[in-house]
Motif scaffolding. Structure first.
Motif, PDB file in Angstrom:
ATOM      1  N   GLY A  32       0.743  -1.274  -0.114  1.00 37.76           N
ATOM      2  CA  GLY A  32      -0.031   0.229   0.004  1.00 37.76           C
ATOM      3  C   GLY A  32       1.003   1.198  -0.200  1.00 37.76           C
ATOM      4  O   GLY A  32       0.516   2.219  -0.727  1.00 37.76           O
ATOM      5  N   PHE A  33       1.868   1.391   0.807  1.00 34.58           N
ATOM      6  CA  PHE A  33       2.896   2.341   0.792  1.00 34.58           C
ATOM      7  C   PHE A  33       3.510   2.511  -0.702  1.00 34.58           C
ATOM      8  O   PHE A  33       3.730   3.565  -1.134  1.00 34.58           O
ATOM      9  N   LEU A  34       3.813   1.302  -1.118  1.00 30.93           N
ATOM     10  CA  LEU A  34       4.466   1.553  -2.450  1.00 30.93           C
ATOM     11  C   LEU A  34       3.408   2.141  -3.729  1.00 30.93           C
ATOM     12  O   LEU A  34       3.827   2.801  -4.267  1.00 30.93           O
ATOM     13  N   MET A  35       2.357   1.543  -3.497  1.00 34.06           N
ATOM     14  CA  MET A  35       1.586   2.024  -4.337  1.00 34.06           C
ATOM     15  C   MET A  35       1.009   3.796  -4.257  1.00 34.06           C
ATOM     16  O   MET A  35       0.849   4.486  -5.200  1.00 34.06           O
ATOM     17  N   LEU A  61      -3.468  10.932  -7.472  1.00 33.35           N
ATOM     18  CA  LEU A  61      -4.613  10.910  -6.437  1.00 33.35           C
ATOM     19  C   LEU A  61      -5.159   9.650  -6.552  1.00 33.35           C
ATOM     20  O   LEU A  61      -5.321   9.010  -5.378  1.00 33.35           O
ATOM     21  N   VAL A  62      -5.303   8.851  -7.677  1.00 31.50           N
ATOM     22  CA  VAL A  62      -5.754   7.463  -7.641  1.00 31.50           C
ATOM     23  C   VAL A  62      -4.805   6.601  -7.128  1.00 31.50           C
ATOM     24  O   VAL A  62      -5.316   5.495  -6.340  1.00 31.50           O
ATOM     25  N   ALA A  63      -3.492   6.816  -7.344  1.00 27.35           N
ATOM     26  CA  ALA A  63      -2.683   5.872  -7.043  1.00 27.35           C
ATOM     27  C   ALA A  63      -2.432   5.964  -5.679  1.00 27.35           C
ATOM     28  O   ALA A  63      -2.345   4.927  -4.821  1.00 27.35           O
ATOM     29  N   ALA A  64      -2.653   7.144  -4.873  1.00 29.21           N
ATOM     30  CA  ALA A  64      -2.623   7.195  -3.371  1.00 29.21           C
ATOM     31  C   ALA A  64      -3.676   6.834  -2.684  1.00 29.21           C
ATOM     32  O   ALA A  64      -3.788   6.163  -1.799  1.00 29.21           O
ATOM     33  N   PHE A  65      -4.873   7.018  -3.200  1.00 25.19           N
ATOM     34  CA  PHE A  65      -6.178   6.479  -2.930  1.00 25.19           C
ATOM     35  C   PHE A  65      -6.163   4.838  -2.946  1.00 25.19           C
ATOM     36  O   PHE A  65      -6.474   4.115  -1.725  1.00 25.19           O
TER      37      PHE A  65
END
Length: 96
Positions: A32-35, A61-65
């Motif tokens: 999740g941190f990597l994404m 934004l999408v990658a962080a979400f």
């Protein structure tokens, strides 16, 4: 770490399930941190390209979400795994 938990009160399969859930949780938090912090990793994992997004900010934004959602699932997995290894009944049910 596993020496803190007594396995005398529960079956081996429950211990195995708790251990596997703990491993899943830790890996999911890391993934999740990597994404969340690497939109490139998100693009590679999802098989998309930058041209699929209108703005670079939208991609970030999408990658962080997605990364945050995966990290939350991982944190829940770690909590359930520790509770399973401690012998909590609700955690055994949550694993099912």
């Amino acid at each position: 770490m596993f020496l803190l938990f007594s396995s005398n009160e529960r079956p081996r399969t429950v211990t195995s399930i708790g251990t596997l859930t703990l491993v899943y949780g830790v890996l999911a938090i890391g993934f999740g941190f990597l994404m969340a912090y690497s939109p490139t990793a998100y693009l590679n994992f999802m098989g998309e390209s930058e041209s699929d997004y209108v703005w670079p900010e939208e991609l970030a934004l999408v990658a962080a979400f997605v990364g945050i959602i995966i990290g939350i699932q991982g944190a829940a997995g770690v909590i359930i795994a520790i509770a399973t290894l401690l012998g909590k009944k609700w955690a055994w049910i949550a694993n099912i």
